[in-house]
Design an enzyme around this catalytic site. Sequence first.
Site: not given
Ligand code: 4HQ
Length: 253
Positions: A90, A117, A155, A170
């Site tokens: 994230p 985490e 794709r 698309d």
């Molecule tokens: N993660 N976009 C991996 C995500 C996430 C996101 C949370 C990734 C936990 C360990 N990944 N960790 N948003 O929420 O790609």
Amino acid sequence: MRFDVVSLFPEMVMNAAGYGVTGKAIENGLVDLAVWNPRDFTHDRHKTVDDRPYGGGPGMVMKYQPLLDVVDAAKLHAHSVRRRVICLSPQGKLISQQLLQEASTSEQLILIAGRYEGIDERFIAEVCDEEWSLGDYVISGGELAALIVVDAVTRLIPGVLGDEESAKQDSHYDGLLDCPHYTRPEQSDLGNVPGVLMGGNHAAIKHWRMKQSLGRTWLRRPDLLEKIQLTAEQQALLSEFKTEVDKLGCGNE
Ligand code: 4HQ
């Protein structure tokens, strides 16, 4: 294109990619997918992939050593120069059609799907070229994000989609939302299919579809319109759409 996904749940990735368009592309050898389990690159009896965070706090952190070794192994399987190591998180750059389009010209994408985490920051800083995010929400592991990248990039590989279902049609390909689609029956309790689609006038159908794409984008995602330059024809079609909305109070027909 070769995808190497690093995941503690390799079956999750392999199984999900086996369906539909991605499954066919793998079957036909248009893309290669390998999944690597960092647990197989541990050296202790307990196959430890995580440990407690320095500084305290809840949850566990993925150790960098198994990840480092797993990425080295994946790199050995493709001596390619156009290679990118991408961590799904994230904290990353927002994934967009344009980002994926650029990535689709790579020869090898190594996708790191973390759990717990997160991952020891030294691995992210030293080994990963980029961090990518699905959006501003949290999922339990990077696998679903990695699968989305595998699917969306696949794709875009020439030969994966038939000409009829070309990626060019698309949503988001040209920065616009897709037009509405209809199939039989022509008339129903839920409403009738727009007449223009029944007439066989291909130019009129093309115009109607472009007008709908423009109109829906204007109604639902005005932010997208600010990012693209409309042709004179598109501007005229969007004006027509707006006039019709004013007159009829809706965007159809
Ligand atoms: N993660 N976009 C991996 C995500 C996430 C996101 C949370 C990734 C936990 C360990 N990944 N960790 N948003 O929420 O790609």
